[in-house]
Every structure is written in C-alpha cells, then in structure tokens.
Design an enzyme around this catalytic site. Structure first.
Site, PDB file in Angstrom:
ATOM      1  N   GLU A 155       0.815  -1.223   0.000  1.00 20.63           N
ATOM      2  CA  GLU A 155       0.000   0.000   0.000  1.00 20.63           C
ATOM      3  C   GLU A 155       0.850   1.276   0.000  1.00 20.63           C
ATOM      4  OE1 GLU A 155      -2.670   0.328   3.357  1.00 20.63           O
ATOM      5  OE2 GLU A 155      -3.833   1.883   2.359  1.00 20.63           O
ATOM      6  N   GLU A 161       2.612   9.705   6.181  1.00 19.22           N
ATOM      7  CA  GLU A 161       2.726   8.359   6.779  1.00 19.22           C
ATOM      8  C   GLU A 161       3.928   7.569   6.285  1.00 19.22           C
ATOM      9  OE1 GLU A 161      -1.008   6.212   7.290  1.00 19.22           O
ATOM     10  OE2 GLU A 161      -2.088   8.072   6.940  1.00 19.22           O
ATOM     11  N   ASP A 188      -5.512   3.001  -1.920  1.00 18.24           N
ATOM     12  CA  ASP A 188      -6.365   3.607  -0.889  1.00 18.24           C
ATOM     13  C   ASP A 188      -6.793   4.985  -1.393  1.00 18.24           C
ATOM     14  OD1 ASP A 188      -7.179   5.212   1.349  1.00 18.24           O
ATOM     15  OD2 ASP A 188      -6.226   3.786   2.710  1.00 18.24           O
ATOM     16  N   HIS A 191      -5.470   8.147   0.505  1.00 13.07           N
ATOM     17  CA  HIS A 191      -4.077   8.530   0.211  1.00 13.07           C
ATOM     18  C   HIS A 191      -3.979   9.092  -1.213  1.00 13.07           C
ATOM     19  CE1 HIS A 191      -2.892   6.682   3.919  1.00 13.07           C
ATOM     20  NE2 HIS A 191      -3.177   5.458   3.522  1.00 13.07           N
ATOM     21  N   HIS A 214      -9.012   0.496  -0.923  1.00 14.35           N
ATOM     22  CA  HIS A 214      -9.593   1.052   0.302  1.00 14.35           C
ATOM     23  C   HIS A 214     -10.546   2.164  -0.111  1.00 14.35           C
ATOM     24  CE1 HIS A 214      -6.572  -0.615   3.457  1.00 14.35           C
ATOM     25  NE2 HIS A 214      -7.596  -1.408   3.236  1.00 14.35           N
ATOM     26  N   ARG A 220     -11.564  10.966   4.349  1.00 16.67           N
ATOM     27  CA  ARG A 220     -11.523   9.678   5.055  1.00 16.67           C
ATOM     28  C   ARG A 220     -12.805   9.385   5.835  1.00 16.67           C
ATOM     29  NH1 ARG A 220      -5.878   6.964   7.303  1.00 16.67           N
ATOM     30  NH2 ARG A 220      -5.924   5.476   5.597  1.00 16.67           N
ATOM     31  N   GLU A 249     -12.072   1.717   4.735  1.00 13.83           N
ATOM     32  CA  GLU A 249     -11.137   2.040   5.815  1.00 13.83           C
ATOM     33  C   GLU A 249     -11.312   3.537   6.086  1.00 13.83           C
ATOM     34  OE1 GLU A 249      -6.688   0.656   6.588  1.00 13.83           O
ATOM     35  OE2 GLU A 249      -6.820   2.415   5.314  1.00 13.83           O
TER      36      GLU A 249
HETATM   37  C1  LER Z   1      -3.464   1.404   6.055  1.00  9.99           C
HETATM   38  O1  LER Z   1      -4.328   0.691   5.240  1.00  9.99           O
HETATM   39  C2  LER Z   1      -3.611   2.849   5.867  1.00  9.99           C
HETATM   40  O2  LER Z   1      -4.201   3.315   4.937  1.00  9.99           O
HETATM   41  C3  LER Z   1      -3.048   3.697   6.890  1.00  9.99           C
HETATM   42  O3  LER Z   1      -3.196   5.029   6.554  1.00  9.99           O
HETATM   43  C4  LER Z   1      -3.794   3.383   8.195  1.00  9.99           C
HETATM   44  O4  LER Z   1      -3.614   4.353   9.121  1.00  9.99           O
HETATM   45 MN    MN Z   2      -5.450   2.085   3.644  1.00 18.17          MN
END
Ligand code: LER
Ligand code: MN
Length: 272
Positions: A155, A161, A188, A191, A214, A220, A249
């Site tokens: 991911e 992060e 995701d 992100h 995701h 989010r 998520e």
């Molecule tokens: C993990 O899937 C993710 O997207 C991280 O940002 C979780 O905090």
């Molecule tokens: Mn994620």
C-alpha cells in the site's frame, strides 16, 4: 463489473482512534456488517495469536461473510517493527510478523496488507537503501505468500505516513522490480486524493498490479460524506478490469453504524 463490499473491524487497542468502522467485539461487528449487506470484513488484530480461528471461521460461516484482508499495522503501532529499520534485528522481526500474518490470512483465503510496516527512509537509512531493503523484503515475502497460498497487498501511503512510496505509479515501479505474482498494489482512495494527479488515471495505469481498494471519501469519511466523484473512479476500475473488494477504511463519523450504512449505500449506488 462485479465488485465486492467490505468493512473494517479493528481490535487493536492502540488503534481505537484510527480509520476503522467497527472497534468493538468481533461477533457484533460481523452481525452488523452482515445485516447491512456487506460481503466481507477487513480485520485488524494485534497478531495471529490474538485470533481465535475457530470462532472466526464460525462467525464467517454463520453470517455468510468473507475476510477481504488482514491488516498488519499492529506490527508498527505496538512494536515499531518495519522492513526498512536501521537495525537488522528489527527488520527480521518485521518479516517474521508479516510471514505469520500471511500464514494466518491463507487459512481464511485472504491476503495480508503491508502499509505502515514498510517504514520510512531516515538519515541512518537513506532513500535508495530503504527502497532496496523494501524490494528485497517484498521478494522474500512474495515467495512466502506463494508458498502458503496468500498474497501481500503493498500500500502506497500519503506523505505524512511514509516518505518511500506515495503514489500508485511509484508502487508499480517497485513491484516491477520485485517480480512476484503474489505481491499486489493496494489503492487507498484517501491517500490517492492527497498524492495523485488523477486518482482515476492512476487506477487505470496500475491495472496489472491492482489487488485491493480502500474505499474512502476525500476526508476519510464514508463514501458520500466528502467530495469524491465516484463516477470516474468506477469507470477507471471498470476499464482496469478490477473485480476485487472495495473495503471501507474510514473514520466512524458520526458513528460506526451511520458510516457503515452510508458506505453500503454509496457502494450500491456507484459499484453495483
Ligand atoms: C493502512 O491501510 C492505511 O491506509 C493507513 O493510513 C492506516 O492508518
Ligand atoms: Mn489504507
């Protein structure tokens, strides 16, 4: 295209404030997910030893649910293990933990996620070295995933992060060098909203490696509670030939049930 819906359940105490829909007991979460019509649950446990596998198998059977994926964030949140740590001993612990999660996942015909445990580059481990460590680890983990019959979902994370791989394109470049059919990209949408020039185009361009999505809105929250336009996202996933999960998520805002209900409504509206 046929997509499948999934909703996150977190059982890691340190991640209670994290972007997961359900945070309480597994049985209630599975019942609520099934009642709302989800196909699967995505599970975040402290580790394999925290999973009562017989109980989980029986809940999945009773509620006709699958596991879309097992998260591995506990390795970072609880232990600070990453694949790119300066210490070889820590990197080995990260690998051992990820292998144990892949083995667990294989017993549920599910993949395991590599997100925060990829780590970051640092003055002690400059970027080229960190990427090299990551590549070598992904090769080993891909071989292990193949051996046990699972898949590792790699991911890309937003810049706050990780500082290693933040776009699907960078992720694809890394996976090209890894050359394993058992390591795929996890896209995701949260992100991607931060990092991609065009989330839809990024999905199309990474189609060969795309293994999981995701499902989140720009902030989010549940899909429909932010400002994503899901029509181009759905069109992109269609033309990418993606047939996997859209796993929510997201933060349980205003509460878990409302976020779950909003998610399944958006899923039905755009992806059914
Ligand atoms: C993990 O899937 C993710 O997207 C991280 O940002 C979780 O905090
Ligand atoms: Mn994620």
């Amino acid at each position: 295209m046929a997509y499948r819906s999934s909703i996150t359940v977190n059982l890691i105490p340190e991640a209670r404030q994290g972007p997961f829909v359900f945070h309480d007991d597994l049985a209630t979460s599975c019942r609520e997910a099934a009642e709302l019509g989800f196909d699967a649950v995505e599970l975040f446990f402290p580790g394999p030893e925290a999973v009562d596998e017989a109980e989980l198998h029986s809940l999945l059977k009773d509620y006709n649910l699958k596991v879309s994926a097992f998260g591995t964030g506990a390795g970072w949140i609880q232990h600070q293990w990453t694949l790119t740590d300066a210490s070889e001993a820590v990197r080995e612990k990260a690998k051992t933990f990820l292998c144990s999660m892949l083995a667990l996942a294989s017993r549920f015909h599910a993949p395991a996620i590599l997100g925060s445990m990829q780590g970051r580059h640092s003055p002690q481990v400059p970027k080229p070295q960190a990427l090299d460590l990551l590549k070598t680890a992904l090769q080993e983990l891909g071989a292990y995933a193949e051996q046990v019959g699972s898949t590792l979902l790699y991911e890309p994370l937003n810049r706050y992060e990780t500082n290693l791989v933040s776009t699907l394109g960078e992720g694809v470049e890394l996976l090209r060098s890894v050359q394993s059919n058992h390591v795929k990209i996890l896209a995701d949408l949260f992100h991607m909203n931060i990092e991609e020039v065009s989330p839809a185009r990024a999905l199309v361009e990474s189609h060969y490696y795309l293994g999981h999505v995701h499902f989140a809105d720009t902030n989010r929250r549940a899909a429909g509670m932010g400002h994503f336009d899901y029509v181009p996202i759905r069109d992109a996933l269609d033309s990418a030939g993606y047939t996997g999960y859209l796993a929510a998520e997201i933060f349980p805002i205003p509460d878990s049930l409302t976020a779950a209900r909003q998610t399944i409504e958006s899923f039905r509206k755009f992806f059914k």
